[in-house]
Design an enzyme around this catalytic site. Structure first.
Site, PDB file in Angstrom:
ATOM      1  CB  ALA A 156     -26.235  -0.084  49.342  1.00 47.85           C
TER       2      ALA A 156
ATOM      3  CG  HIS B  37     -15.175  17.010  49.271  1.00 51.46           C
ATOM      4  ND1 HIS B  37     -15.994  16.266  48.442  1.00 51.46           N
ATOM      5  CD2 HIS B  37     -14.015  16.319  49.366  1.00 51.46           C
ATOM      6  CE1 HIS B  37     -15.362  15.161  48.068  1.00 51.46           C
ATOM      7  NE2 HIS B  37     -14.161  15.169  48.615  1.00 51.46           N
TER       8      HIS B  37
ATOM      9  N   GLY C  76     -26.205   2.613  44.294  1.00 53.44           N
ATOM     10  CA  GLY C  76     -25.764   3.650  43.372  1.00 53.44           C
ATOM     11  C   GLY C  76     -24.379   3.410  42.810  1.00 53.44           C
TER      12      GLY C  76
END
Length: 338
Positions: free
Chosen positions: A33, A200, A35
């Site tokens: 959280a 991705h 970062g």
């Protein structure tokens, strides 16, 4: 007049930011959280009426990030947790976003980043499988095409794997495709839909322009150019930041938008469709990203890839070997002893 307008604007803010009557709100935990992706992601989640509790976990600074967010005037309750407190952060969470990992550095290949991130993902997965095996997990940590197999295999080892509940969030590909396609066709990007299938990263990214809505007619040259731009999009951002930063804000936005879709499905809304990277038999690859129907238990139905153009089919066949190699690499890493 100004007073009336202010009242109207206040009413809009209240209706968008605070109206939760009749809604089933969820507890969401963000791992990683503090970062560069985690912080803006948490900011967007704090503003959503779909989220009643937001737990922030990271090895550094999460209590401070939580304190900062707690001053925002929405009803969502926020609390930060540090080292040793992951079990508490995970407790009772319905959806867990995993955004932890090693940021990309200048000159670093995807392989280098995979090695740096996979140890973190593996350790986190062990704790998640033990502390909250029934939650739905959304993996953002790059490279997603390898991180999801690593995470999944640790759940397999723990005997709690559910292929409907571990989802690689590839929504950024679709957001970019809509943006780039809208630029080409001079349309509003918010009104353009273009599924992106495969993976991705690099050649595994395949925009299915033939299925775009509204249908955009593009010749072969423009189609190839847009496809390549989509595959190079992360590098485009990295270079624009002069090698000092990676994809952060747009990835956080994509993660938040996917979360909102999932939370709507969890509370019973129908026909919520998103592309995500999941375990499947749609192709010869063990994991694949394509549109799925979301429901109260995660993936309700895999919708497959539909009819592809000749060019898209050709690109799919080129993407599969790299996709399978990345999956095998992730599973091999997961098989190593911690």
């Amino acid at each position: 007049m100004l007073t009336n307008m202010t009242q109207v604007l206040r009413g809009r803010i209240i209706s968008r930011g605070f109206a939760t009557t009749g809604q089933k709100c969820a507890k969401v935990t963000v791992v990683g959280a503090s970062g560069a992706i985690g912080q803006p992601l948490c900011l967007m989640l704090k503003g959503s009426p779909l989220v009643s509790q937001l737990s922030l976990y990271d090895i550094l600074h999460s209590p401070g990030v939580a304190a900062d967010l707690s001053h925002i005037n929405t009803s969502c309750k926020v609390k930060g947790y540090g080292p040793g407190e992951l079990p508490t952060a995970l407790k009772d969470a319905e959806f867990v976003l995993v955004a932890a990992g090693a940021p990309r550095k200048a000159g670093q290949s995807m392989r280098d980043q995979f090695v740096a991130t996979s140890r973190i993902i593996k350790d986190l997965a062990v704790s998640c499988a033990r502390e909250n095996p029934n939650a739905i997990y959304g993996i953002i940590s790059h490279p997603i095409i390898s991180s999801v197999p690593v995470f999944s295999e640790m759940f397999v080892k723990a005997g709690v794997f559910n292929d409907k509940k571990i989802l690689g969030i590839t929504k950024l590909g679709g957001i970019r495709a809509s943006t780039f396609l809208a630029e080409e066709a001079k349309l509003n990007p918010s009104e353009v839909y273009c599924p992106v299938i495969g993976g991705h990263a690099g050649i595994t990214i395949l925009p299915v322009i033939s299925q775009s809505k509204p249908q955009v007619q593009m010749n072969s040259e423009r189609t190839k150019k847009l496809t390549q731009r989509l595959r190079d999009a992360s590098t485009e951002i990295f270079e624009a930041k002069f090698g000092t930063g990676a994809v952060t804000l747009s990835m956080a936005y994509a993660g938040a938008q996917f979360t909102f879709s999932l939370l709507k499905a969890l509370k019973g809304e129908k026909n919520i469709i998103e592309c995500c990277y999941v375990r499947s038999d749609i192709t010869s690859a063990k994991y694949f990203s394509n549109p799925v129907l979301l429901g109260p238990n995660g993936v309700e139905k895999n919708l497959g890839i539909g009819k592809l153009s000749d060019y898209e089919e050709e690109q799919l066949q080129l993407a599969l070997p790299e996709l399978k190699r990345s999956i095998e690499e992730g599973e091999a890493f997961a098989a190593q002893k911690i």
